[in-house]
Design a protein around this motif. Structure first.
Motif, PDB file in Angstrom:
ATOM      1  N   ASP A 131       0.830  -1.206   0.000  1.00 41.81           N
ATOM      2  CA  ASP A 131       0.000   0.000   0.000  1.00 41.81           C
ATOM      3  C   ASP A 131       0.865   1.258   0.000  1.00 41.81           C
ATOM      4  O   ASP A 131       0.532   2.251  -0.665  1.00 41.81           O
ATOM      5  CB  ASP A 131      -0.921   0.010   1.212  1.00 41.81           C
ATOM      6  CG  ASP A 131      -1.995  -1.068   1.147  1.00 41.81           C
ATOM      7  OD1 ASP A 131      -2.332  -1.499   0.010  1.00 41.81           O
ATOM      8  OD2 ASP A 131      -2.478  -1.493   2.204  1.00 41.81           O
ATOM      9  N   LEU A 132       1.973   1.225   0.736  1.00 44.75           N
ATOM     10  CA  LEU A 132       2.831   2.408   0.844  1.00 44.75           C
ATOM     11  C   LEU A 132       3.445   2.786  -0.506  1.00 44.75           C
ATOM     12  O   LEU A 132       3.440   3.959  -0.893  1.00 44.75           O
ATOM     13  CB  LEU A 132       3.934   2.159   1.874  1.00 44.75           C
ATOM     14  CG  LEU A 132       3.478   2.081   3.337  1.00 44.75           C
ATOM     15  CD1 LEU A 132       4.614   1.572   4.222  1.00 44.75           C
ATOM     16  CD2 LEU A 132       2.997   3.438   3.833  1.00 44.75           C
ATOM     17  N   VAL A 133       3.972   1.806  -1.218  1.00 46.53           N
ATOM     18  CA  VAL A 133       4.603   2.120  -2.504  1.00 46.53           C
ATOM     19  C   VAL A 133       3.562   2.436  -3.572  1.00 46.53           C
ATOM     20  O   VAL A 133       3.828   3.199  -4.502  1.00 46.53           O
ATOM     21  CB  VAL A 133       5.542   0.979  -2.969  1.00 46.53           C
ATOM     22  CG1 VAL A 133       6.690   0.809  -2.005  1.00 46.53           C
ATOM     23  CG2 VAL A 133       4.781  -0.332  -3.158  1.00 46.53           C
ATOM     24  N   SER A 134       2.367   1.863  -3.428  1.00 45.02           N
ATOM     25  CA  SER A 134       1.300   2.186  -4.369  1.00 45.02           C
ATOM     26  C   SER A 134       0.953   3.666  -4.282  1.00 45.02           C
ATOM     27  O   SER A 134       0.697   4.326  -5.307  1.00 45.02           O
ATOM     28  CB  SER A 134       0.068   1.329  -4.076  1.00 45.02           C
ATOM     29  OG  SER A 134      -0.999   1.685  -4.920  1.00 45.02           O
ATOM     30  N   ASN A 135       0.956   4.204  -3.060  1.00 45.70           N
ATOM     31  CA  ASN A 135       0.688   5.628  -2.868  1.00 45.70           C
ATOM     32  C   ASN A 135       1.799   6.504  -3.441  1.00 45.70           C
ATOM     33  O   ASN A 135       1.596   7.693  -3.686  1.00 45.70           O
ATOM     34  CB  ASN A 135       0.513   5.933  -1.384  1.00 45.70           C
ATOM     35  CG  ASN A 135      -0.733   5.285  -0.798  1.00 45.70           C
ATOM     36  OD1 ASN A 135      -1.687   5.017  -1.524  1.00 45.70           O
ATOM     37  ND2 ASN A 135      -0.731   5.034   0.495  1.00 45.70           N
ATOM     38  N   MET A 136       2.992   5.908  -3.642  1.00 48.47           N
ATOM     39  CA  MET A 136       4.119   6.642  -4.229  1.00 48.47           C
ATOM     40  C   MET A 136       4.191   6.428  -5.737  1.00 48.47           C
ATOM     41  O   MET A 136       5.144   6.844  -6.380  1.00 48.47           O
ATOM     42  CB  MET A 136       5.425   6.178  -3.583  1.00 48.47           C
ATOM     43  CG  MET A 136       5.505   6.414  -2.084  1.00 48.47           C
ATOM     44  SD  MET A 136       6.952   5.607  -1.343  1.00 48.47           S
ATOM     45  CE  MET A 136       8.287   6.497  -2.172  1.00 48.47           C
ATOM     46  N   ASP A 137       3.194   5.743  -6.273  1.00 46.63           N
ATOM     47  CA  ASP A 137       3.135   5.441  -7.707  1.00 46.63           C
ATOM     48  C   ASP A 137       4.278   4.522  -8.148  1.00 46.63           C
ATOM     49  O   ASP A 137       4.756   4.608  -9.283  1.00 46.63           O
ATOM     50  CB  ASP A 137       3.141   6.725  -8.537  1.00 46.63           C
ATOM     51  CG  ASP A 137       2.534   6.514  -9.927  1.00 46.63           C
ATOM     52  OD1 ASP A 137       1.670   5.634 -10.052  1.00 46.63           O
ATOM     53  OD2 ASP A 137       2.958   7.205 -10.869  1.00 46.63           O
ATOM     54  N   VAL A 138       4.714   3.645  -7.233  1.00 45.70           N
ATOM     55  CA  VAL A 138       5.699   2.618  -7.574  1.00 45.70           C
ATOM     56  C   VAL A 138       4.930   1.366  -8.001  1.00 45.70           C
ATOM     57  O   VAL A 138       4.152   0.816  -7.227  1.00 45.70           O
ATOM     58  CB  VAL A 138       6.620   2.302  -6.384  1.00 45.70           C
ATOM     59  CG1 VAL A 138       7.571   1.154  -6.727  1.00 45.70           C
ATOM     60  CG2 VAL A 138       7.401   3.542  -5.968  1.00 45.70           C
ATOM     61  N   LYS A 139       5.143   0.922  -9.218  1.00 42.19           N
ATOM     62  CA  LYS A 139       4.361  -0.171  -9.792  1.00 42.19           C
ATOM     63  C   LYS A 139       5.010  -1.527  -9.512  1.00 42.19           C
ATOM     64  O   LYS A 139       6.234  -1.625  -9.350  1.00 42.19           O
ATOM     65  CB  LYS A 139       4.230   0.012 -11.311  1.00 42.19           C
ATOM     66  CG  LYS A 139       3.679   1.362 -11.735  1.00 42.19           C
ATOM     67  CD  LYS A 139       2.267   1.571 -11.241  1.00 42.19           C
ATOM     68  CE  LYS A 139       1.695   2.885 -11.763  1.00 42.19           C
ATOM     69  NZ  LYS A 139       0.359   3.174 -11.201  1.00 42.19           N
ATOM     70  N   PRO A 140       4.220  -2.592  -9.471  1.00 46.87           N
ATOM     71  CA  PRO A 140       4.795  -3.941  -9.400  1.00 46.87           C
ATOM     72  C   PRO A 140       5.746  -4.185 -10.560  1.00 46.87           C
ATOM     73  O   PRO A 140       5.494  -3.739 -11.691  1.00 46.87           O
ATOM     74  CB  PRO A 140       3.562  -4.848  -9.476  1.00 46.87           C
ATOM     75  CG  PRO A 140       2.430  -4.005  -8.977  1.00 46.87           C
ATOM     76  CD  PRO A 140       2.744  -2.613  -9.426  1.00 46.87           C
ATOM     77  N   GLY A 141       6.837  -4.877 -10.296  1.00 44.94           N
ATOM     78  CA  GLY A 141       7.804  -5.180 -11.345  1.00 44.94           C
ATOM     79  C   GLY A 141       8.633  -3.997 -11.796  1.00 44.94           C
ATOM     80  O   GLY A 141       9.149  -3.998 -12.907  1.00 44.94           O
ATOM     81  N   SER A 142       8.808  -2.995 -10.906  1.00 47.97           N
ATOM     82  CA  SER A 142       9.545  -1.790 -11.300  1.00 47.97           C
ATOM     83  C   SER A 142      10.848  -1.588 -10.532  1.00 47.97           C
ATOM     84  O   SER A 142      11.587  -0.647 -10.813  1.00 47.97           O
ATOM     85  CB  SER A 142       8.661  -0.553 -11.102  1.00 47.97           C
ATOM     86  OG  SER A 142       8.348  -0.364  -9.730  1.00 47.97           O
TER      87      SER A 142
END
Length: 389
Positions: free
Chosen positions: A141-152
């Motif tokens: 959830d934390l990285v999703s809020n930072m716009d960090v995508k899976p596989g990145s």
């Protein structure tokens, strides 16, 4: 639901290991805000323990464990994105920043003190360090809020367990050699309702305490120690680290207190495994480690690299089996005494990794002798490195 048992709400395994303690907690939840909880709470405002400058001024420079090996196996290239899942004192991140140009480091830690240090480092390396306060189980959830995508993500480092910074602060309650409140919460005061170690030793019944010491400390004398704790708390609540160490030591003959040896063949206090077990239980460390490994698997690019450093056999077995692709729907079998038959273990060893992971080295990596002399706290560390398929 209390914070320490969030695994019963989420789908993480381990509930069987906790069963006796879990039942005890359900009965005793209303008593959390008792006198010994307040007496043993973590560092509060004004004590200076949350001030990163105070930490750095009083403590020697942080020595990262197996730094050379970590840099070798992560093989970070210029302009890549790296996730340091346990920033701690920042030793590994600082080395990455100094050796790899234009790299970006996402610096995660559940400890607010560590994040304060990461924020300082971010000011020194503008745009290259992004501090993230949270647990492994919160990372998605934390990285999703930072716009960090899976596989990145190109590389992930996970340095499990307790940091030297936490051990060195007596007020955090991790060390049995320094007297302080019996706290052990890695999150500090982020979750005021989260039980601390004093809650555990003063609240759970003898069977539940013995279960925790057996499961997380692999303590052969768990019943004896649990009995001593229950007897001692009838006289007075156990709220200090050295008070608990004395209670454990008092359940053994004097000659046995330092009869155990560590990996450097130095005397180890008989309460060491008790402290380890309580710390793992309070912080839900094995479930968090499993959640962290799952998050790393989700975030890494194909051919991205993962390095995991562990400090005791429970962690290492979990990491080994995760990278091997074993079913971890129930982690209750991580005790050495429940490892299955030799034939089963040999069949597992023949695997070349799971469908998700390719080991970068078949055998576990341990620190060199010179490294252990320079940093004795890293003597029990083990490193496993793998490539995301």
């Amino acid at each position: 639901m209390i914070m320490i048992f969030h695994m019963t709400v989420r789908s993480y395994p381990m509930r069987k290991t906790h069963l006796a303690a879990w039942r005890a907690w359900r009965r005793l939840r209303p008593r959390f805000h008792s006198s010994f909880v307040g007496a043993s709470s973590g560092p509060g405002p004004g004590d200076g323990s949350e001030d990163p400058s105070a930490v750095s001024a009083e403590k020697p420079p942080h020595t990262p464990v197996m730094l050379k090996e970590v840099l070798q196996y992560l093989d970070i290239q210029p302009a890549q994105v790296v996730l340091d899942m346990t920033f701690g004192g920042g030793g590994h991140t600082k080395a990455i920043l100094s050796t790899v140009p234009e790299v970006t480091v996402l610096a995660l830690d559940r400890d607010p003190t560590a994040i304060s240090l990461a924020q300082q480092l971010a000011k020194e390396h503008f745009g290259r360090v992004k501090p993230i306060l949270g647990r492994f189980s919160e990372l998605e959830d934390l990285v999703s809020n930072m716009d960090v995508k899976p596989g990145s993500i190109d590389a992930v480092l996970l340095d499990a367990g307790c940091s030297s910074m936490q051990m060195d602060e007596a007020e955090r309650g991790f060390s049995l050699s320094k007297d302080g409140p019996l706290d052990m919460r890695m999150d500090g005061d982020r979750y005021p309702d989260m039980p601390c170690a004093a809650d555990v030793v003063n609240t759970l019944d003898q069977q539940a305490l013995a279960s925790i010491l057996t499961a997380y400390g692999e303590e052969r004398h768990a019943r004896k120690i649990a009995s001593a704790i229950v007897e001692a708390r009838r006289v007075s609540p156990i709220t200090r680290t050295q008070q608990l160490a004395s209670v454990v030591a008092g359940s053994f003959p004097p000659a046995v207190v330092y009869a155990r040896k560590d990996r450097l063949n130095r005397p180890a206090h008989v309460a060491t495994k008790t402290f380890q077990a309580l710390r793992i239980f309070v912080n839900d460390e094995l479930n968090e480690l499993h959640a962290g490994l799952c998050a790393a698997q989700m975030l890494l690019k194909p051919s991205g690299r993962l390095c995991v450093i562990t400090f005791h056999s429970l962690e290492d077995r979990l990491v080994k089996r995760f990278l091997r692709g074993d079913d971890l729907s129930n982690l209750d079998h991580f005790s050495q005494r429940k490892q299955g038959t030799k034939k089963e273990n040999l069949s597992h060893e023949k695997r070349d990794g799971s469908v998700c992971w390719l080991p970068l080295r078949r055998k576990v990596i341990t620190p060199e002798k010179d490294d252990v002399k320079e940093n004795p706290r890293g003597r029990s560390s083990k490193l496993r490195a793998a490539l995301r398929r």
